[in-house]
Design a protein around this motif. Structure first.
Motif, PDB file in Angstrom:
ATOM      1  N   LEU A  45       0.986  -1.335  -0.087  1.00 17.10           N
ATOM      2  CA  LEU A  45       0.188  -0.001  -0.170  1.00 17.10           C
ATOM      3  C   LEU A  45       1.023   1.209   0.042  1.00 17.10           C
ATOM      4  O   LEU A  45       0.633   2.126  -0.631  1.00 17.10           O
ATOM      5  CB  LEU A  45      -0.980  -0.069   1.223  1.00 17.10           C
ATOM      6  N   ALA A  46       1.951   1.435   0.851  1.00 20.59           N
ATOM      7  CA  ALA A  46       2.596   2.401   0.926  1.00 20.59           C
ATOM      8  C   ALA A  46       3.342   2.940  -0.275  1.00 20.59           C
ATOM      9  O   ALA A  46       3.640   4.013  -0.857  1.00 20.59           O
ATOM     10  CB  ALA A  46       3.808   2.233   2.269  1.00 20.59           C
ATOM     11  N   MET A  47       4.000   1.567  -0.938  1.00 23.55           N
ATOM     12  CA  MET A  47       4.514   1.707  -2.136  1.00 23.55           C
ATOM     13  C   MET A  47       3.735   2.146  -3.315  1.00 23.55           C
ATOM     14  O   MET A  47       4.216   3.241  -3.957  1.00 23.55           O
ATOM     15  CB  MET A  47       5.089   0.186  -2.625  1.00 23.55           C
ATOM     16  N   SER A  48       2.790   1.686  -3.270  1.00 23.43           N
ATOM     17  CA  SER A  48       1.499   2.261  -4.303  1.00 23.43           C
ATOM     18  C   SER A  48       1.445   3.697  -4.268  1.00 23.43           C
ATOM     19  O   SER A  48       1.222   4.465  -4.974  1.00 23.43           O
ATOM     20  CB  SER A  48       0.393   1.524  -4.262  1.00 23.43           C
ATOM     21  N   ARG A  49       1.463   4.215  -3.014  1.00 23.18           N
ATOM     22  CA  ARG A  49       1.154   5.676  -2.661  1.00 23.18           C
ATOM     23  C   ARG A  49       2.266   6.476  -3.073  1.00 23.18           C
ATOM     24  O   ARG A  49       2.145   7.367  -3.681  1.00 23.18           O
ATOM     25  CB  ARG A  49       0.822   5.763  -1.427  1.00 23.18           C
ATOM     26  N   CYS A  92      14.975  -4.885  -6.723  1.00 18.95           N
ATOM     27  CA  CYS A  92      14.133  -4.003  -5.890  1.00 18.95           C
ATOM     28  C   CYS A  92      14.104  -4.410  -4.467  1.00 18.95           C
ATOM     29  O   CYS A  92      14.129  -3.891  -3.425  1.00 18.95           O
ATOM     30  CB  CYS A  92      12.728  -3.632  -6.431  1.00 18.95           C
ATOM     31  N   ILE A  93      13.730  -5.814  -4.445  1.00 15.46           N
ATOM     32  CA  ILE A  93      13.918  -6.436  -2.949  1.00 15.46           C
ATOM     33  C   ILE A  93      15.284  -6.298  -2.236  1.00 15.46           C
ATOM     34  O   ILE A  93      15.216  -6.113  -1.090  1.00 15.46           O
ATOM     35  CB  ILE A  93      13.510  -7.799  -3.132  1.00 15.46           C
ATOM     36  N   ARG A  94      16.326  -6.157  -3.043  1.00 18.73           N
ATOM     37  CA  ARG A  94      17.518  -5.943  -2.265  1.00 18.73           C
ATOM     38  C   ARG A  94      17.631  -4.405  -1.585  1.00 18.73           C
ATOM     39  O   ARG A  94      18.363  -4.460  -0.718  1.00 18.73           O
ATOM     40  CB  ARG A  94      18.507  -6.048  -3.101  1.00 18.73           C
ATOM     41  N   CYS A  95      16.500  -3.755  -2.126  1.00 18.32           N
ATOM     42  CA  CYS A  95      16.584  -2.385  -1.474  1.00 18.32           C
ATOM     43  C   CYS A  95      16.275  -2.250   0.006  1.00 18.32           C
ATOM     44  O   CYS A  95      16.179  -1.198   0.694  1.00 18.32           O
ATOM     45  CB  CYS A  95      15.878  -1.402  -2.361  1.00 18.32           C
ATOM     46  N   THR A  96      15.440  -3.365   0.478  1.00 23.92           N
ATOM     47  CA  THR A  96      14.952  -3.533   1.809  1.00 23.92           C
ATOM     48  C   THR A  96      15.939  -3.939   2.854  1.00 23.92           C
ATOM     49  O   THR A  96      15.791  -4.231   4.002  1.00 23.92           O
ATOM     50  CB  THR A  96      13.764  -4.501   1.940  1.00 23.92           C
ATOM     51  N   ILE A  97      17.295  -4.423   2.097  1.00 23.06           N
ATOM     52  CA  ILE A  97      18.336  -5.010   3.239  1.00 23.06           C
ATOM     53  C   ILE A  97      19.085  -3.627   3.643  1.00 23.06           C
ATOM     54  O   ILE A  97      19.701  -3.040   3.244  1.00 23.06           O
ATOM     55  CB  ILE A  97      19.298  -5.467   2.087  1.00 23.06           C
ATOM     56  N   LEU A  98      18.752  -3.490   5.089  1.00 22.87           N
ATOM     57  CA  LEU A  98      19.366  -2.348   5.722  1.00 22.87           C
ATOM     58  C   LEU A  98      20.798  -1.969   5.568  1.00 22.87           C
ATOM     59  O   LEU A  98      21.095  -0.730   5.489  1.00 22.87           O
ATOM     60  CB  LEU A  98      18.778  -2.193   7.227  1.00 22.87           C
ATOM     61  N   MET A  99      21.516  -2.877   5.615  1.00 24.84           N
ATOM     62  CA  MET A  99      22.922  -2.888   5.500  1.00 24.84           C
ATOM     63  C   MET A  99      23.485  -2.816   4.062  1.00 24.84           C
ATOM     64  O   MET A  99      24.577  -2.563   3.855  1.00 24.84           O
ATOM     65  CB  MET A  99      23.427  -4.134   6.196  1.00 24.84           C
ATOM     66  N   TYR A 147      13.919   2.252  -4.690  1.00 25.69           N
ATOM     67  CA  TYR A 147      13.896   3.315  -3.933  1.00 25.69           C
ATOM     68  C   TYR A 147      12.508   3.210  -2.805  1.00 25.69           C
ATOM     69  O   TYR A 147      12.114   3.498  -1.973  1.00 25.69           O
ATOM     70  CB  TYR A 147      14.112   4.643  -4.458  1.00 25.69           C
ATOM     71  N   PHE A 148      11.349   3.208  -3.935  1.00 26.66           N
ATOM     72  CA  PHE A 148      10.170   3.223  -3.450  1.00 26.66           C
ATOM     73  C   PHE A 148       9.972   2.050  -2.243  1.00 26.66           C
ATOM     74  O   PHE A 148       9.383   2.368  -1.280  1.00 26.66           O
ATOM     75  CB  PHE A 148       8.931   3.203  -4.708  1.00 26.66           C
ATOM     76  N   LEU A 149      10.303   0.969  -2.585  1.00 29.42           N
ATOM     77  CA  LEU A 149      10.151  -0.234  -1.991  1.00 29.42           C
ATOM     78  C   LEU A 149      11.091  -0.140  -0.624  1.00 29.42           C
ATOM     79  O   LEU A 149      10.372  -0.415   0.564  1.00 29.42           O
ATOM     80  CB  LEU A 149      10.656  -1.688  -2.584  1.00 29.42           C
ATOM     81  N   GLY A 152      16.853   8.459  -1.878  1.00 27.01           N
ATOM     82  CA  GLY A 152      16.685   9.564  -2.899  1.00 27.01           C
ATOM     83  C   GLY A 152      15.542  10.297  -2.227  1.00 27.01           C
ATOM     84  O   GLY A 152      15.082  11.177  -3.082  1.00 27.01           O
ATOM     85  N   LYS A 153      15.131  10.289  -1.131  1.00 27.06           N
ATOM     86  CA  LYS A 153      14.231  11.196  -0.221  1.00 27.06           C
ATOM     87  C   LYS A 153      12.844  11.064  -1.155  1.00 27.06           C
ATOM     88  O   LYS A 153      12.016  12.085  -1.115  1.00 27.06           O
ATOM     89  CB  LYS A 153      14.562  12.620  -0.366  1.00 27.06           C
TER      90      LYS A 153
END
Length: 302
Positions: A74-78, A154-161, A179-181, A241-242
């Motif tokens: 939901l947040a990503m679609s927004r 895209c999934i790798r963008c959720t890896i905090l480190m 970035y959105f994810l 990317g803010k």
């Protein structure tokens, strides 16, 4: 009743409502958007989490559950919608790949049916690559290799480190989907109306995963504001990317509200945390009594 708070619009606990809203925001810019693949994967992931997907057990991580996945989608679609309101253009194919990455991003925490030791939380470190592997198997007969690699990035963008700058995206558009994810994953969690209570459940996952630095659930709560300021906020601003700035455009254009309700919810959560920390000092009983909303404190103690 006037809608003014984040959860007044769509409740992530209502999966079908989330699915309809996601398709609705995409169709404002792409009226002929099919959505068949999104729907198929949404149903597959829902069945996976609830133990109805062949070869897999039901999800047993109480924090990273299907509601969390829905809140991230939901947040990503927004964010995508808000960016398009600001003049960015994304094709239906790119949007679909982005949304699918949100659906798959945490499935690596789900155990196969022959894995009966502990819970999926033991896969916390490295679960993203497990998620990618499931995605490859689930979509291998549907999408091209390039599309599958786009979703994996895209999934790798959720890896905090992992700095997203280290990910070799094929296109600028898919970098922004990443970035959105990454942003949606952080925002959806910290803006959750029960975020502080759910941290008690997250601690149980951290404990099984043997993550250092958190001896008690109280330790996790004490470090929450610092996590937001020094980890989440810096990642949103510097690495991702803010793009969270597009939330304001979403609420303004879709709902006529000139405010970022995610930012408001996050500030409310952190301010409430500050107030109970200062009011309870080291009194754990006092602290637990302040976290009784939604029954999550009792759930954490089971």
């Amino acid at each position: 009743m006037k809608k003014e708070r984040l959860y007044d619009f769509v409740d992530p606990a209502d999966a079908d409502c989330v699915r309809r809203e996601v398709l609705g925001v995409v169709r404002e810019f792409h009226p002929e958007y099919d959505g068949t693949l999104f729907d198929r994967v949404f149903r597959d992931i829902e069945r996976l989490f609830f133990g109805m997907y062949p070869g897999y057990r039901a999800s047993n991580t109480k924090y990273h559950n299907f509601e969390h996945t829905c809140s991230v989608v939901l947040a990503m679609s927004r964010l995508i919608y808000g960016a398009m309101c600001e003049g960015h253009e994304y094709s239906e194919r790119a949007i679909t790949r982005g949304l699918l990455s949100a659906l798959y991003h945490d499935v690596g925490l789900i155990q196969t049916e022959d894995d009966e030791t502990g819970t999926g939380a033991k896969y916390t470190v490295g679960h993203e690559e497990r998620s990618i592997q499931f995605m490859r198997e689930n979509l291998g007969d549907v999408l091209s290799d390039d599309s599958i690699e786009d979703i994996a990035d895209c999934i790798r963008c959720t890896i905090l480190m992992m700095p997203p700058s280290k990910i070799a995206f094929r296109t600028t558009t898919m970098r922004y989907m990443g970035y959105f994810l990454g942003s949606a994953d952080l925002l959806a969690q910290i803006a959750d109306r029960y975020y502080l209570e759910k941290l008690l459940l997250l601690f149980e996952e951290f404990k099984e995963a043997k993550l250092p630095g958190y001896d008690t659930a109280f330790d996790l709560l004490l470090k929450t504001r610092n996590f937001y300021q020094e980890v989440a906020r810096k990642r949103l601003d510097n690495d991702l990317g803010k793009v969270d700035k597009y939330m304001g455009a979403y609420f303004n254009s879709r709902w006529g509200i000139d405010r970022d309700l995610y930012e408001e919810a996050i500030n409310n959560n952190l301010n409430y945390l500050d107030s109970i920390l200062s009011g309870c000092n080291d009194d754990l009983d006092c602290f637990m009594k302040s976290l009784r909303r939604g029954g999550f404190a009792l759930e954490a103690m089971k």
